[in-house]
Write an enzyme that holds these catalytic residues in place. Structure first.
Site, PDB file in Angstrom:
ATOM      1  N   CYS A   9     -21.672  27.862 -17.247  1.00  0.00           N
ATOM      2  CA  CYS A   9     -22.603  27.390 -18.037  1.00  0.00           C
ATOM      3  C   CYS A   9     -22.970  25.892 -17.221  1.00  0.00           C
ATOM      4  O   CYS A   9     -22.110  24.942 -17.620  1.00  0.00           O
ATOM      5  CB  CYS A   9     -22.096  27.199 -19.361  1.00  0.00           C
ATOM      6  SG  CYS A   9     -23.362  26.570 -20.547  1.00  0.00           S
ATOM      7  N   CYS A  47     -26.751  20.244 -32.732  1.00  0.00           N
ATOM      8  CA  CYS A  47     -26.520  20.230 -31.600  1.00  0.00           C
ATOM      9  C   CYS A  47     -25.689  18.894 -30.922  1.00  0.00           C
ATOM     10  O   CYS A  47     -26.450  17.915 -31.210  1.00  0.00           O
ATOM     11  CB  CYS A  47     -27.220  20.852 -30.356  1.00  0.00           C
ATOM     12  SG  CYS A  47     -26.755  21.071 -28.549  1.00  0.00           S
ATOM     13  N   CYS A  87     -20.876  26.619 -27.366  1.00  0.00           N
ATOM     14  CA  CYS A  87     -22.277  26.273 -27.448  1.00  0.00           C
ATOM     15  C   CYS A  87     -22.704  25.176 -28.154  1.00  0.00           C
ATOM     16  O   CYS A  87     -22.178  24.909 -29.323  1.00  0.00           O
ATOM     17  CB  CYS A  87     -23.194  27.589 -28.088  1.00  0.00           C
ATOM     18  SG  CYS A  87     -23.193  28.997 -26.863  1.00  0.00           S
ATOM     19  N   CYS A  94     -32.208  18.873 -31.544  1.00  0.00           N
ATOM     20  CA  CYS A  94     -31.629  19.924 -32.597  1.00  0.00           C
ATOM     21  C   CYS A  94     -30.673  19.457 -33.495  1.00  0.00           C
ATOM     22  O   CYS A  94     -29.863  18.608 -33.107  1.00  0.00           O
ATOM     23  CB  CYS A  94     -31.421  21.087 -32.044  1.00  0.00           C
ATOM     24  SG  CYS A  94     -32.449  21.959 -30.819  1.00  0.00           S
ATOM     25  N   LEU A  97     -33.714  30.674 -31.172  1.00  0.00           N
ATOM     26  CA  LEU A  97     -34.548  31.109 -32.240  1.00  0.00           C
ATOM     27  C   LEU A  97     -33.976  30.366 -33.472  1.00  0.00           C
ATOM     28  O   LEU A  97     -34.407  29.373 -34.086  1.00  0.00           O
ATOM     29  CB  LEU A  97     -34.956  32.586 -32.598  1.00  0.00           C
ATOM     30  CG  LEU A  97     -35.847  32.612 -33.230  1.00  0.00           C
ATOM     31  CD1 LEU A  97     -37.198  32.351 -32.670  1.00  0.00           C
ATOM     32  CD2 LEU A  97     -36.061  34.418 -33.452  1.00  0.00           C
ATOM     33  N   CYS A 117     -30.468  15.203 -23.939  1.00  0.00           N
ATOM     34  CA  CYS A 117     -31.196  15.992 -24.111  1.00  0.00           C
ATOM     35  C   CYS A 117     -32.345  15.300 -24.966  1.00  0.00           C
ATOM     36  O   CYS A 117     -31.995  14.636 -25.939  1.00  0.00           O
ATOM     37  CB  CYS A 117     -30.730  17.377 -24.902  1.00  0.00           C
ATOM     38  SG  CYS A 117     -32.025  18.631 -25.131  1.00  0.00           S
ATOM     39  N   GLU A 132     -21.255  17.676 -18.686  1.00  0.00           N
ATOM     40  CA  GLU A 132     -20.251  18.686 -18.657  1.00  0.00           C
ATOM     41  C   GLU A 132     -20.710  20.069 -18.495  1.00  0.00           C
ATOM     42  O   GLU A 132     -21.987  20.374 -18.722  1.00  0.00           O
ATOM     43  CB  GLU A 132     -19.839  18.809 -20.166  1.00  0.00           C
ATOM     44  CG  GLU A 132     -19.066  17.581 -20.692  1.00  0.00           C
ATOM     45  CD  GLU A 132     -18.528  17.568 -21.848  1.00  0.00           C
ATOM     46  OE1 GLU A 132     -17.177  17.288 -22.131  1.00  0.00           O
ATOM     47  OE2 GLU A 132     -19.155  18.147 -22.906  1.00  0.00           O
TER      48      GLU A 132
END
Ligand code: SAH
Length: 342
Positions: A103, A117, A331, A114, A213, A110, A90
């Site tokens: 983006c 996410c 995000c 995380c 972070l 991935c 995407e």
């Protein structure tokens, strides 16, 4: 076989050397691949038929076939693209006052896992080629019919986990005979791979480095981002200082605010302490919902208090305007397979 879109002019020249082409032909091909963003050799209409046939036989062009498009009140468009081998990714185009920003995804899936996410939830499939990252920008540009002025490497994947291809993509996207996007108009976001941050600092690229972070201490950061075990905060922030010193560029620190997880005034004060002496800017992201992961967005009041606590201590802070949440394009909401059509 070679992906023609992943090659800079010099590489294209040597890859096509066996065809004994005139220099202007190579330049025409580079123009089709980079500036105009064709999807197939047959679209290079000013090349002789025989040459097109030869190219098709000996090379390929990385491409993004649009299989779905979702629009969010004309300020954001999310695309689901199919790559040549059937993998899907995407990308999102966002309209700002200064123009369109895309983006871009750097991997299908991935490896970073995380906790908050969506992109890591379906695991990792493969790295994207430089040409496949470019093809996302070009496909968006062709769909919008307007030039793309900014790129953020903040889609699916960890760009610095696909280092060589990402740097190559940056060099191609900024090439004067290609899309020619200004280096300062490109941001690259990482979860904090320290060796690669140090390498990037020496590439002589003027791109903005964003660090995800999301926490003010190791215990919390490790809970949210497993990569923190390998590269704890002290090492990460030291590499940020080296990057800022080497490049003269201010680091952008991304801090997504999750309700009752990392959004208290104490967290804000602890963060201030950690950032002393770093040339940076903090970008707060009211977290986006990924329902199955159980994280919630901070209340607006918490966001305000967090922001003003940082500001009172002298930090430069912005709160990210979230676009595209209604189409799961914000995000942390991008996935390999997209969200099924309702
Ligand atoms: N792997 C890179 C690039 C991904 S960019 C990185 O980690 O930076 C995507 C950004 O969205 C990162 O800052 C990521 O931490 C953030 N993000 C992920 N999930 C989110 C969520 N649910 N809400 C808000 N931001 C999120």
């Amino acid at each position: 076989m070679t992906d023609l879109r992943s090659l800079c002019p010099e590489e294209l020249r040597s890859a096509l050397a066996p065809l004994c082409l005139h220099d202007y032909r190579t330049r025409q091909i580079f123009d089709w691949l980079q500036r105009r963003g064709v999807q197939a050799v047959q679209e290079m209409t000013n090349l002789p038929k025989e040459l097109r046939a030869q190219l098709e036989q000996e090379c390929f062009i990385s491409s993004c076939e649009m299989i779905k498009k979702q629009e969010s009140s004309s300020v954001a468009r999310k695309y689901l693209f199919r790559l040549r081998d059937g993998e899907t990714i995407e990308s999102v185009a966002m309209r700002y006052s200064y123009g369109w920003s895309v983006c871009v995804s750097s991997q299908a899936g991935c490896r970073m896992a995380c906790a908050f996410c969506a992109s890591g939830q379906q695991g990792f499939s493969r790295d994207l080629l430089p040409g496949e990252m470019l093809a996302q920008v070009q496909a968006a540009q062709n769909d919008l019919g307007e030039a793309i002025s900014h790129i953020v490497l903040m889609g699916m994947g960890e760009p610095l986990d696909n280092y060589e291809n990402t740097v190559k993509f940056l060099r191609l996207a900024t090439h004067p005979e290609g899309l020619h996007i200004g280096q300062r108009k490109i941001s690259i976001s990482t979860c904090g791979l320290v060796p690669q941050i140090d390498m990037l600092a020496n590439e002589r690229l003027g791109v903005t480095l964003s660090i995800s972070l999301h926490a003010p201490n190791d215990a919390l950061r490790t809970r949210l981002m497993p990569i923190n075990k390998a590269y704890p905060m002290a090492e990460l922030l030291a590499s940020c200082k080296r990057y800022a010193k080497n490049t003269g560029r201010r680091i952008s620190l991304e801090y997504a605010l999750f309700r009752d997880v990392n959004d208290s005034p104490e967290h804000a004060r602890e963060l201030v302490g950690r950032l002393k002496g770093l040339l940076c800017h903090v970008n707060l992201i009211p977290a986006n919902a990924v329902p199955e992961l159980g994280f919630q967005r901070s209340r607006p009041e918490q966001v305000r208090v967090f922001q003003s606590t940082l500001e009172q201590c002298g930090l430069a802070v912005t709160v990210r305007r979230s676009l595209g949440g209604d189409i799961d394009a914000a995000c942390g909401q991008l996935r390999k397979r997209g969200i099924p059509c309702e």
